[in-house]
Design a protein around this motif. Sequence first.
Motif, PDB file in Angstrom:
ATOM      1  N   ILE A  64      93.603  49.442-104.378  1.00  0.00           N
ATOM      2  CA  ILE A  64      94.655  50.448-104.549  1.00  0.00           C
ATOM      3  C   ILE A  64      96.026  49.787-104.584  1.00  0.00           C
ATOM      4  N   ALA A  65      96.276  48.862-103.668  1.00  0.00           N
ATOM      5  CA  ALA A  65      97.569  48.164-103.632  1.00  0.00           C
ATOM      6  C   ALA A  65      97.786  47.362-104.921  1.00  0.00           C
ATOM      7  N   TYR A  66      96.750  46.717-105.407  1.00  0.00           N
ATOM      8  CA  TYR A  66      96.801  45.939-106.649  1.00  0.00           C
ATOM      9  C   TYR A  66      97.104  46.849-107.840  1.00  0.00           C
ATOM     10  N   LEU A  67      96.418  47.973-107.908  1.00  0.00           N
ATOM     11  CA  LEU A  67      96.636  48.952-108.972  1.00  0.00           C
ATOM     12  C   LEU A  67      98.063  49.493-108.938  1.00  0.00           C
ATOM     13  N   ASN A  68      98.540  49.865-107.761  1.00  0.00           N
ATOM     14  CA  ASN A  68      99.908  50.389-107.629  1.00  0.00           C
ATOM     15  C   ASN A  68     100.947  49.344-108.015  1.00  0.00           C
ATOM     16  N   SER A  82     110.464  47.322-123.010  1.00  0.00           N
ATOM     17  CA  SER A  82     109.683  46.129-123.325  1.00  0.00           C
ATOM     18  C   SER A  82     108.367  46.545-123.966  1.00  0.00           C
ATOM     19  N   GLU A  83     107.880  45.742-124.882  1.00  0.00           N
ATOM     20  CA  GLU A  83     106.572  45.964-125.491  1.00  0.00           C
ATOM     21  C   GLU A  83     105.461  45.342-124.653  1.00  0.00           C
ATOM     22  N   ASN A  84     105.819  44.612-123.629  1.00  0.00           N
ATOM     23  CA  ASN A  84     104.851  43.927-122.776  1.00  0.00           C
ATOM     24  C   ASN A  84     104.367  44.839-121.658  1.00  0.00           C
ATOM     25  N   ARG A  85     103.128  44.587-121.231  1.00  0.00           N
ATOM     26  CA  ARG A  85     102.555  45.271-120.075  1.00  0.00           C
ATOM     27  C   ARG A  85     101.665  44.280-119.340  1.00  0.00           C
ATOM     28  N   PHE A  86     101.506  44.530-118.046  1.00  0.00           N
ATOM     29  CA  PHE A  86     100.565  43.750-117.252  1.00  0.00           C
ATOM     30  C   PHE A  86      99.200  44.422-117.335  1.00  0.00           C
ATOM     31  N   TYR A  87      98.159  43.608-117.503  1.00  0.00           N
ATOM     32  CA  TYR A  87      96.784  44.081-117.569  1.00  0.00           C
ATOM     33  C   TYR A  87      95.992  43.386-116.469  1.00  0.00           C
ATOM     34  N   PRO A  88      95.200  44.160-115.720  1.00  0.00           N
ATOM     35  CA  PRO A  88      94.440  43.558-114.617  1.00  0.00           C
ATOM     36  C   PRO A  88      93.248  42.747-115.099  1.00  0.00           C
ATOM     37  N   ILE A  89      92.974  41.716-114.329  1.00  0.00           N
ATOM     38  CA  ILE A  89      91.779  40.894-114.476  1.00  0.00           C
ATOM     39  C   ILE A  89      91.216  40.746-113.063  1.00  0.00           C
ATOM     40  N   LYS A  90      89.923  40.844-112.920  1.00  0.00           N
ATOM     41  CA  LYS A  90      89.249  40.774-111.621  1.00  0.00           C
ATOM     42  C   LYS A  90      89.702  41.950-110.766  1.00  0.00           C
ATOM     43  N   GLU A 117      86.409  38.865-116.325  1.00  0.00           N
ATOM     44  CA  GLU A 117      87.347  37.754-116.487  1.00  0.00           C
ATOM     45  C   GLU A 117      88.401  38.016-117.555  1.00  0.00           C
ATOM     46  N   HIS A 118      88.352  39.181-118.189  1.00  0.00           N
ATOM     47  CA  HIS A 118      89.263  39.467-119.294  1.00  0.00           C
ATOM     48  C   HIS A 118      90.063  40.729-119.021  1.00  0.00           C
ATOM     49  N   PRO A 119      91.236  40.862-119.639  1.00  0.00           N
ATOM     50  CA  PRO A 119      92.135  41.985-119.335  1.00  0.00           C
ATOM     51  C   PRO A 119      91.542  43.346-119.675  1.00  0.00           C
ATOM     52  N   LYS A 120      91.953  44.316-118.886  1.00  0.00           N
ATOM     53  CA  LYS A 120      91.506  45.693-119.056  1.00  0.00           C
ATOM     54  C   LYS A 120      92.707  46.634-119.025  1.00  0.00           C
ATOM     55  N   LYS A 121      92.541  47.811-119.633  1.00  0.00           N
ATOM     56  CA  LYS A 121      93.511  48.879-119.423  1.00  0.00           C
ATOM     57  C   LYS A 121      93.338  49.344-117.982  1.00  0.00           C
ATOM     58  N   LEU A 122      94.400  49.875-117.388  1.00  0.00           N
ATOM     59  CA  LEU A 122      94.315  50.312-115.997  1.00  0.00           C
ATOM     60  C   LEU A 122      93.228  51.360-115.786  1.00  0.00           C
ATOM     61  N   SER A 123      93.101  52.300-116.717  1.00  0.00           N
ATOM     62  CA  SER A 123      92.088  53.351-116.570  1.00  0.00           C
ATOM     63  C   SER A 123      90.681  52.760-116.562  1.00  0.00           C
ATOM     64  N   GLU A 124      90.421  51.782-117.414  1.00  0.00           N
ATOM     65  CA  GLU A 124      89.118  51.125-117.461  1.00  0.00           C
ATOM     66  C   GLU A 124      88.870  50.341-116.182  1.00  0.00           C
ATOM     67  N   TRP A 125      89.882  49.631-115.718  1.00  0.00           N
ATOM     68  CA  TRP A 125      89.778  48.847-114.495  1.00  0.00           C
ATOM     69  C   TRP A 125      89.483  49.751-113.301  1.00  0.00           C
ATOM     70  N   LYS A 126      90.158  50.914-113.243  1.00  0.00           N
ATOM     71  CA  LYS A 126      89.925  51.868-112.156  1.00  0.00           C
ATOM     72  C   LYS A 126      88.477  52.342-112.147  1.00  0.00           C
ATOM     73  N   ASN A 127      87.944  52.690-113.300  1.00  0.00           N
ATOM     74  CA  ASN A 127      86.555  53.172-113.388  1.00  0.00           C
ATOM     75  C   ASN A 127      85.569  52.104-112.941  1.00  0.00           C
ATOM     76  N   ILE A 128      85.758  50.884-113.382  1.00  0.00           N
ATOM     77  CA  ILE A 128      84.857  49.786-113.038  1.00  0.00           C
ATOM     78  C   ILE A 128      84.854  49.535-111.533  1.00  0.00           C
ATOM     79  N   ASN A 129      86.022  49.716-110.905  1.00  0.00           N
ATOM     80  CA  ASN A 129      86.164  49.404-109.490  1.00  0.00           C
ATOM     81  C   ASN A 129      86.085  50.622-108.575  1.00  0.00           C
ATOM     82  N   GLY A 130      85.664  51.748-109.122  1.00  0.00           N
ATOM     83  CA  GLY A 130      85.420  52.934-108.312  1.00  0.00           C
ATOM     84  C   GLY A 130      86.655  53.594-107.726  1.00  0.00           C
ATOM     85  N   LEU A 131      87.783  53.466-108.404  1.00  0.00           N
ATOM     86  CA  LEU A 131      89.021  54.069-107.885  1.00  0.00           C
ATOM     87  C   LEU A 131      89.399  55.324-108.637  1.00  0.00           C
TER      88      LEU A 131
END
Length: 131
Positions: A64-68, A82-90, A117-131
């Motif tokens: 949760i802290a990582y996502l926030n 900015s056109e840039n965004r951070f994408y989570p990995i792990k 090991e590869h970047p994800k959209k936040l919504s995808e990352w949340k689903n994979i990690n049960g958040l």
Amino acid sequence: MFETDGLTEYLDKVKSSFEKLGLKLDYANVKSEQTDNYWKHTIELNGTEYVAFDGQFTDYDWGIAYLNFIKMLNSELKNQNSENRFYPIKCDNDGEMVLLTFKQFDFAKKHFPNDNEHPKKLSEWKNINGL
């Protein structure tokens, strides 16, 4: 990040990426309210207050802290056009992230495996990690 000083430590690390893009990332008013099983942690980035963590302690606290953290950084990137965004990995305490434009992210998604090991959209990352 799931520690009072951890948030500002990581903001200091990310600030150089903002500066290289000609953007600002200033923080102030770090507030922490904690009891035995509850923590509310807020911070202002560039004058906007964000919630780093707000809730009872569970097995998902690090995630949760990582996502926030990523959400608040991406809000500041968007606020500064900015056109840039951070994408989570792990995830969790091993969380990593990468700074990409959407075009770069799309390229990575098309040409590399869709694994942890590869970047994800936040919504995808949340689903994979049960958040």
